[in-house]
Design a protein around this motif. Structure first.
Motif, short mmCIF file in Angstrom:
data_model
loop_
_atom_site.label_atom_id
_atom_site.label_comp_id
_atom_site.label_asym_id
_atom_site.label_seq_id
_atom_site.Cartn_x
_atom_site.Cartn_y
_atom_site.Cartn_z
N HIS A 170 0.83 -1.21 0.00
CA HIS A 170 0.00 0.00 0.00
C HIS A 170 0.86 1.27 0.00
N LEU A 171 2.12 1.13 0.36
CA LEU A 171 3.03 2.28 0.36
C LEU A 171 3.50 2.66 -1.04
N VAL A 172 3.28 1.77 -2.01
CA VAL A 172 3.66 2.06 -3.40
C VAL A 172 2.51 2.87 -4.01
N THR A 173 2.47 4.14 -3.67
CA THR A 173 1.36 5.00 -4.08
C THR A 173 1.60 5.56 -5.49
N ASP A 174 0.52 6.03 -6.09
CA ASP A 174 0.65 6.68 -7.39
C ASP A 174 1.58 7.89 -7.31
N GLU A 175 1.51 8.60 -6.18
CA GLU A 175 2.37 9.77 -6.02
C GLU A 175 3.85 9.38 -6.05
N LEU A 176 4.21 8.33 -5.33
CA LEU A 176 5.60 7.91 -5.28
C LEU A 176 6.06 7.43 -6.65
#
Length: 287
Positions: free
Chosen positions: A180-186
């Motif tokens: 879940h930490l692999v966000t679109d923002e990142l």
């Protein structure tokens, strides 16, 4: 939550170095506090430490930066090796008027930090190798992980990087339970860096370091500083067995294994535990 909310309280600017040109840094904390230089992995950027700079800035001068050839620092066509990047660290410290600093490096950052500690021992206080590269790969899985990373890096930073190829590359860093930490923002942030015109030329030069890993193994017996290997149970390439073998070769060293689930980005996957351990280690206090 946006990673830029985590960065509120940092000053982001560029400094100039004689050999390597413009270097982007993010800094938080008092100028007269003990300094920690946080160093990202190959193909990465200073936002890898977005969750650590401000929380630790009450006690330390916390500085993260982009290596030359990465993100918003100068994209220079040159031969990239860990000893060369160690000289960038020296020039950056000069520009920041730092005679000495603690070093915390993840992956490539640990590899460079280890070389820096041997080449410039007088400029290092304490050394944290955070899932660091540059130590012998001892398992078949580790060697397979390296080949996997090389292929993902080639696709992510090749002639036509895409959102999906970059997401595939970043997902490699993160434990399955933390995806879940692999966000679109990142993903979009790193994609933006890879799509820069100068990045198309230089990033493949940077990635060649992966194929030359064993040419630049760290001289572990020459490290003399108080050293912590901060590891995870599921770190790719350099698994826990690697770390256990390496710590036996470094004087004044210890191994800390994260209790939280993590892969290659423990400082981002569980910043609360990472920050607690880093604070104690760099202050010379027991955990």
């Amino acid at each position: 939550m946006s990673l830029w909310i985590d960065m509120v309280g940092t000053e982001i600017r560029t400094v100039n170095t004689p050999t390597f040109g413009r270097i982007r840094i993010a800094e938080a904390g008092p100028k007269d506090a003990p300094a920690i230089l946080f160093q990202h992995g190959i193909g990465g950027h200073l936002e890898a430490y977005s969750k650590n700079l401000v929380p630790l800035s009450d006690e330390f001068r916390c500085i993260a930066f982009d290596y030359v050839g990465h993100a918003m620092s100068n994209r220079k066509a040159m031969e990239y090796t860990p000893p060369v990047l160690a000289e960038q660290v020296a020039e950056l410290m000069d520009a920041l008027e730092l005679k000495k600093a603690h070093l915390s490096g993840e992956s490539l950052g640990g590899w460079v930090s280890g070389f820096f500690s041997v080449i410039h021992p007088e400029r290092v206080d304490r050394l944290m190798l955070n899932t660091g590269a540059g130590i012998p790969i001892v398992s078949d899985k580790g060697r397979a992980d390296m080949l996997d990373l090389m292929e993902r890096s080639k696709k992510a930073a090749g002639l036509a990087p895409t959102f999906e190829s970059v997401k595939h590359r970043i997902a490699w860093l993160i434990h399955p339970k933390n995806q879940h930490l692999v966000t679109d923002e990142l993903v979009n942030l790193r994609l933006k860096f890879y799509l820069m015109a100068e990045g198309r030329e230089v990033t493949p030069m940077v990635n060649r370091m992966l194929g030359r890993h064993d040419e630049f193994l760290l001289p572990l017996e020459q490290i003399r500083h108080e050293t912590m290997l901060l590891w995870t149970r599921d770190n790719p390439i350099h698994d826990l067995e690697c770390a256990q073998a390496a710590v036996k070769r470094i004087r004044n060293s210890s191994l800390y294994v994260m209790k939280a689930d993590g892969a290659h980005w423990p400082q981002y996957e569980d910043p609360e535990e990472f920050n607690r351990v880093a604070r104690a280690f760099f202050a010379g206090r027991p955990l």
